[in-house]
Scaffold this active site. Structure first.
Site, PDB file in Angstrom:
ATOM      1  CB  SER A  81      -0.902   0.114   1.363  1.00  0.00           C
ATOM      2  OG  SER A  81      -0.188  -0.231   2.408  1.00  0.00           O
ATOM      3  CE  LYS A 128      -7.405  -1.205   2.069  1.00  0.00           C
ATOM      4  NZ  LYS A 128      -7.316  -0.069   3.126  1.00  0.00           N
ATOM      5  CG  HIS A 146      -4.255  -1.509  -1.037  1.00  0.00           C
ATOM      6  ND1 HIS A 146      -4.855  -0.229  -1.203  1.00  0.00           N
ATOM      7  CD2 HIS A 146      -3.842  -1.516   0.235  1.00  0.00           C
ATOM      8  CE1 HIS A 146      -4.742   0.277  -0.099  1.00  0.00           C
ATOM      9  NE2 HIS A 146      -4.333  -0.446   0.840  1.00  0.00           N
TER      10      HIS A 146
HETATM   11  N1  PMP Z   1      -4.917  -5.248   4.698  1.00  0.00           N
HETATM   12  C1  PMP Z   1      -4.231  -4.127   4.318  1.00  0.00           C
HETATM   13  C2  PMP Z   1      -3.208  -4.902   3.311  1.00  0.00           C
HETATM   14  C3  PMP Z   1      -4.601  -3.079   4.006  1.00  0.00           C
HETATM   15  O1  PMP Z   1      -4.098  -2.071   3.225  1.00  0.00           O
HETATM   16  C4  PMP Z   1      -5.809  -2.667   5.106  1.00  0.00           C
HETATM   17  C5  PMP Z   1      -6.325  -1.217   4.935  1.00  0.00           C
HETATM   18  N2  PMP Z   1      -5.496  -0.016   5.098  1.00  0.00           N
HETATM   19  C6  PMP Z   1      -6.505  -3.492   5.693  1.00  0.00           C
HETATM   20  C7  PMP Z   1      -5.945  -5.145   5.626  1.00  0.00           C
HETATM   21  C8  PMP Z   1      -7.391  -3.016   6.676  1.00  0.00           C
HETATM   22  O2  PMP Z   1      -8.885  -3.187   5.942  1.00  0.00           O
HETATM   23  P1  PMP Z   1     -10.006  -2.360   6.447  1.00  0.00           P
HETATM   24  O3  PMP Z   1      -9.782  -0.974   6.249  1.00  0.00           O
HETATM   25  O4  PMP Z   1     -11.113  -3.114   5.779  1.00  0.00           O
HETATM   26  O5  PMP Z   1      -9.996  -2.721   8.030  1.00  0.00           O
END
Ligand code: PMP
Length: 397
Positions: free
Chosen positions: A186, A244, A214
């Site tokens: 990310s 997302k 992502h």
């Molecule tokens: N896993 C990854 C790789 C993420 O980038 C994120 C979000 N930043 C999450 C999990 C968490 O997801 P959520 O926002 O649905 O809690």
């Protein structure tokens, strides 16, 4: 009366963070989180949302959510295993399995929650987890919760992974060994080397776990990173988020029926935390249907991402190793990065700075998240502002 020791702990640490410019100020939005947003009465081009396909404000999702809300109410009323499973939850899970080309799926209340749930349901103190050093915080916390031995490998370094997998296997110390990675990272927008990871997993009998928060909706014409590489039957855990590209909230695991059956009896957030609301479930299901019916939004996302990237590179910005719509503009120095983001904001672009400790020291960047909902006019406006502020601050010529 409040605790004196807590009061002084909080005061000291908050002052320290503020003094070092690391206290994150939150800007509340006065508008939906769309391609433009309103903050403090000003309209800004929004390059900071994970709403990749613009579905968070899509009328079709709003209608599905409204209908579910009117039929089932605002809350599910219980945890999944008591009586908080509506038929809507079951339908969503069937749809997720179809979307991910797996036998079954299980939904959780968030992607973060999902990693906390799934890793510790399968791994314990007699196991080991090989984890990419740049994995998301929720993966790190999920690994810690499991009490398994955590062995970090250098980011996407397959020689390092192979050596550590071999050592772990040959040590005979562990019952099970898992390799765990983000599908798309990310902070840099690079893609995990899944074909190599799967090959190493096969050689050393590793459990494979890919968090595609992502990648889903983005790669593989929307189906995600695992599908992008044609590895749907070779990855044990496919993790996704509904928050997302899907535009709503929630997380899920897709995999074999036995794995999902096990998670339904052993993963603690499924057993002990109230299930997703009817509106969230219905909207998520509608989003997945839209993704499966047409690749139009996915194509528009890539068109916009390529357009923005080309514009920034032509201006002379360093976008690092990005292979996906996540587009960092690497500035380096932490303070300069924060000033750059602030100046972009003054001029009309909302793009957040990301600095140490989220990324390594000296690699501060402003991260851009283009979406299918941006118009060319919005992206041109953003590129023009990048040009103006970049020149003014001596970042580009
Ligand atoms: N896993 C990854 C790789 C993420 O980038 C994120 C979000 N930043 C999450 C999990 C968490 O997801 P959520 O926002 O649905 O809690």
């Amino acid at each position: 009366m409040s605790s004196k020791i807590l009061d002084s702990f909080l005061k000291e640490n908050l002052e320290d963070l503020k003094g070092r410019g690391l206290y994150n100020v939150i800007d509340p939005l006065e508008s939906p989180n769309g391609p433009t947003i309103t903050i403090g009465g000003r309209e800004l081009v929004n390059l900071s949302s994970n709403n990749y396909l613009g579905l968070a404000t899509d009328q079709r999702l709003k209608d599905a959510a409204t209908d579910a809300l009117n039929r089932f109410g605002v809350g599910a009323g219980a945890v999944r295993t008591i009586n908080g499973t509506l038929e809507l939850h079951v339908k969503l899970e069937e749809k997720l399995a179809e979307f991910k080309h797996t036998e079954a799926a299980i939904a959780y209340q968030s992607g973060f929650n999902c990693n906390m749930a799934a890793i510790s349901a399968v791994m314990d103190k007699n196991d080991a987890i090989l984890s990419d050093e740049l994995n998301h915080a929720s993966i790190i916390d999920g690994c810690r919760l499991s009490k398994a031995k955590i062995i970090r490998y250098n980011h996407s370094d397959m020689e390092d992974l192979r050596a550590k997998a071999k050592e772990a296997k040959e040590s005979g110390l562990y019952n099970k060994i898992m390799v765990i990675t983000d599908g798309v990272f990310s902070m840099d927008g690079d893609i995990a080397l899944l074909p190599e990871i799967v090959e190493i997993a096969e050689e050393f009998d590793l459990i494979t776990y890919v968090d595609d928060a992502h990648g889903s909706g983005v790669l593989g014409k929307g189906a995600g990173t695992v599908k992008h590489f044609g590895l749907s039957d070779k990855v044990d855990f496919q993790i996704g988020t509904l928050s997302k590209a899907i535009g709503v909230v929630g997380g899920y695991v897709a995999g074999k029926q036995d794995l999902i059956d096990w998670l339904k009896v052993r993963s603690r957030p499924f057993l002990f935390s109230t299930s997703l609301t009817p509106a969230d479930v219905a909207a998520s299901m509608r989003a997945i249907e839209i993704l499966m019916e047409s690749t139009e939004l996915n194509e528009r996302l890539w068109e916009n991402a390529n357009y923005l990237k080309k514009g920034l590179v032509e201006l002379g910005f360093d976008i690092g190793q990005s292979e996906t719509p996540i587009t960092p503009c690497i500035i380096g120095d932490e303070v300069k990065t924060q000033q750059f983001s602030k100046r972009l904001n003054d001029e009309g672009v909302y793009a957040k700075s990301i600095v140490f400790p989220t990324v390594p020291r000296g690699t501060g960047r402003v991260r851009n998240m283009p979406s299918a909902a941006h118009t060319k006019e919005m992206l041109d406006r953003a590129i023009a502002i990048y040009a103006k502020v970049g020149k003014e601050m001596g970042i580009i010529q």
